[in-house]
Design an enzyme around this catalytic site. Structure first.
Site, PDB file in Angstrom:
ATOM      1  CG  HIS B 268     -21.391  16.972  -6.173  1.00  0.00           C
ATOM      2  ND1 HIS B 268     -21.637  17.717  -5.052  1.00  0.00           N
ATOM      3  CD2 HIS B 268     -20.041  16.782  -6.225  1.00  0.00           C
ATOM      4  CE1 HIS B 268     -20.480  17.953  -4.431  1.00  0.00           C
ATOM      5  NE2 HIS B 268     -19.497  17.412  -5.126  1.00  0.00           N
ATOM      6  CD  GLU B 314     -18.970  13.663  -4.110  1.00  0.00           C
ATOM      7  OE1 GLU B 314     -17.988  12.903  -4.142  1.00  0.00           O
ATOM      8  OE2 GLU B 314     -19.087  14.577  -3.266  1.00  0.00           O
ATOM      9  CD  GLU B 315     -19.386  16.840  -0.799  1.00  0.00           C
ATOM     10  OE1 GLU B 315     -18.645  15.953  -0.347  1.00  0.00           O
ATOM     11  OE2 GLU B 315     -18.964  17.783  -1.491  1.00  0.00           O
ATOM     12  CG  ASP B 341     -16.684  16.546  -7.048  1.00  0.00           C
ATOM     13  OD1 ASP B 341     -16.691  17.676  -6.526  1.00  0.00           O
ATOM     14  OD2 ASP B 341     -16.965  15.510  -6.419  1.00  0.00           O
ATOM     15  CG  HIS B 413     -15.737  18.838   2.629  1.00  0.00           C
ATOM     16  ND1 HIS B 413     -15.648  17.505   2.980  1.00  0.00           N
ATOM     17  CD2 HIS B 413     -16.069  18.838   1.315  1.00  0.00           C
ATOM     18  CE1 HIS B 413     -15.906  16.745   1.920  1.00  0.00           C
ATOM     19  NE2 HIS B 413     -16.153  17.533   0.898  1.00  0.00           N
TER      20      HIS B 413
END
Lengths: 452, 452
Positions: B268, B314-315, B341, B413
């Protein structure tokens, strides 16, 4: 010059066997490995005071914490010794790339940096691969530019000493016309958190604002600058505080026979502001206080006095000189001195004062250190911590516990310096080693500088 | 329900031996280990685009980067497929402890968090040790408080799935009267950088502002809250953008014999904003594009088409559903799908589609994977990446390369997700494995779902 003096003293060295009981030392050592004092002191200072640069309001809270903690741990003769310490205080900081695209960079002003104008400095960046390349550039080569020295630090012994010169190069950049200076963080880590530290402005050059950027941010700027124009905007606010004060704080475990003979150990209580100052240097304070406290808990105090000093301004200097000056009258009675200031990871070797290591009398010391994985080095201690440099210059013998510093510079002077990176087992190995050595010296007649 | 459907399909499975030449596959594998494409793609996206949340201006730059990069790497049929993607945009954030002493905390608003009032929310913090303790508390128990769930994440398989529930607990706190919610970063690391991620607001509770704080900051608050009153001030600005768009972008290596049969792989392109999105998920894009590019460089393309997809959201979700909807007409022609991923560290095992692993025809695959240290698992793939969930639900078979994720959640993240943490050798091990499998499947008649 210092080395010459020490060598001369070594010639008249008298080192009697340690009177201190090896069995007691071994018990101290083993108990230290399972003691929680050092961890408790380290977390207490980190969490209850937080970052504490000399001259800041937090430094006064740190002073009060120190007095209360020394009292709580049973120290006597608790002293707070003020000294004048002009300081520098960080304000709001913002470093942003504006071209080729907008990106906030991980950046931190270097200690002592001049502020930018309020609206900031906007300029193109020139990335220089090394300090040598910066110095090789012609005067005026970077006129109107922001210069970044992108010199990676090598992991391992000597890596810091070599790399840190890039943090002191703001005047080299200024001489070549730069309007601001950036250094790749002096770090062996991969984290984004930038690592601060002090500047070294020369009087012969414009004093330009200076900051450190995160290792990945330096990589990014170098990548982009190799492909086109990179423009930055720096806003760094700060102010000079010429009238502030710092404090060297100490407490003692009084000697049972020769209380006037003093062993000086400790760490520094000031820290840089981005992190919690846990490895730099709550650890040093934790190790020294825990070792002294364990010795104090013996049925009888050793002959000599053990003094734990919490030096009040190591990061920006001043404490060592102030301490030596304030204690000029008792220098001859300071048997030996050392500071713990390289984090909380394990000790690899012990360096004794000049001339002491070769003496047969130290065999029991080597045996006591062996289970801790610590070698007694044939080399004499040279560097025993910045805060004892004043004592050392005045002729006080020093010892040094050389620690594994391979992780230290991943975190040092950055936001990542917190208790989360401290390994309690390694911290306690330090306590055990300091307890053994300090106990043996304190209960002995060992004279590391000969007759005087 | 999905599992039931797959099991039914497995009954009619037909898996012929791979037609693809094992020697060619071995050459691809070995060449991939020394190829720089994946590293170049990963650094190009990280450094030339930077962080790129769906709906942000950076996402449009990422789209343009993707089209140019796919073209440069020689892909055909480059498609940009837009879909509606309401988004959330972070504003200025400031989280400060105000008592027992002032300290700026390392904090980041969670995605989708409601903003605080402009002047912030000031309240005492209650530290709860676990999500279970939060849920066990009575309604109203935290009236007017800021709640911190200080539940550490365990390293290892399943650790994230368990820990991340604490990031979704803002409504549980709100139901109990909290005015704001904090979670200890969902992280296995020790770094100060906070880890963001999405919120899960329930409709039945007040939508209170929510943020993650650094692991050391959570430790500090827990320590202090156990000893007295701890007060915080949170300022979190953000805005909802209901009308934004995201893009699934793809390029193909056209099949030489059966171009209509398609293998879908990719990663992604969106990322969270604190870091550079290098392991999450420039790595996935780098691995898939590099593997496809190496296959494309063979003297002849394999029979089937290889499509690399750069999913656009995606997130915060949306890409998987949009992709399955846009490709509804060709679902039957998608032979197999998978997304990379889980970072850039080495692959430990390969999970094939349901029913395929037991077949003797796969012996050469196991031999090819063995030098990479990859086992072919007897278990079928279940999770093949969030962005192929839409395809998977619609019956498309999936495979999964299970990676070593022991470091992944140290950085995920957070600001520390940059190329500095990527190990190029491990990245290339991924490329090698993907190249081998994708080549073999693309050059075969393997049908992982039987006749249709």
């Amino acid at each position: 010059m210092r080395i010459v003096v020490l060598a001369a003293l070594a010639a008249s060295l008298v080192v009697p066997a340690f009177a201190g009981d090896a069995a007691t030392a071994a018990r101290l050592r083993d108990a230290a490995l399972n003691d929680s004092t050092a961890w408790d002191v380290l977390t207490s200072l980190s969490y209850e005071v937080g970052p504490r640069p000399a001259g800041s309001p937090a430094a006064a809270r740190a002073r009060d914490w120190a007095v209360a903690k020394l009292k709580e741990l049973g120290f006597s003769n608790i002293r707070v010794e003020p000294f004048a310490k002009p300081s520098w205080r960080r304000g709001a900081e913002d470093v942003e790339m504006t071209a080729p695209f907008p990106l906030k960079l991980a950046a931190v002003g270097l200690g002592g940096s001049k502020p930018t104008p309020k609206k900031g400095i906007a300029a193109d960046v020139v990335v220089v691969n090394s300090l040598a390349d910066l110095k090789a550039a012609q005067m005026g080569a970077f006129k109107g530019k922001i210069v970044l020295v992108d010199q990676p630090m090598k992991r391992g012994l000597g890596g810091y000493g070599e790399a840190v010169e890039a943090r002191y190069a703001e005047s080299e950049a200024a001489k070549r016309g730069a309007v601001a200076y950036l250094t790749r963080s002096i770090s062996t880590g991969t984290g984004r958190a930038p690592h601060t530290g002090h500047t070294h402005y020369d009087d012969g050059a414009a004093k330009i604002p200076a900051a450190a950027i995160g290792v990945p941010d330096a990589d990014l700027l170098a990548y982009l600058a190799a492909r086109g124009v990179v423009r930055l905007r720096l806003k760094l606010a700060s102010k000079e505080q010429p009238k502030t004060v710092a404090w060297n704080i100490s407490g003692e475990i009084l000697g049972s026979e020769k209380p006037d003979e003093v062993i000086v150990i400790g760490g520094h209580i000031d820290s840089w502001d981005p992190g919690l100052g846990s490895i730099d240097d709550a650890a040093g304070i934790a190790i020294a206080t825990a070792a002294a406290k364990m010795i104090a808990a013996l049925p009888q105090h050793p002959k000599r006095t053990i003094r734990v000093v919490l030096w009040g301004s190591e990061e920006t200097g001043g404490a060592a000189k102030a301490y030596a000056a304030a204690h000029a009258a008792e220098l001859a009675r300071i048997v030996v001195a050392s500071e713990s200031d390289l984090g909380s990871d394990r000790i690899l070797k012990l360096e004794l004062p000049e001339g002491a290591a070769g003496k047969l009398e130290f065999a029991s010391l080597a045996d006591l250190m062996k289970p801790l994985g610590i070698a007694v080095s044939p080399e004499a201690a040279k560097d025993a911590g910045s805060d004892v440099e004043g004592l050392q210059k005045a002729g006080v013998p020093v010892f040094s516990f050389v620690q594994d510093s391979s992780r230290y510079f991943d975190y040092h002077h950055s936001a990542d310096d917190t208790p989360a990176i401290v390994d309690q087992a390694q911290l306690n190995q330090n306590v055990a080693a300091w307890a053994v050595l300090v106990y043996l010296v304190a209960d002995s007649d060992a004279d590391f500088r000969g007759k005087h």
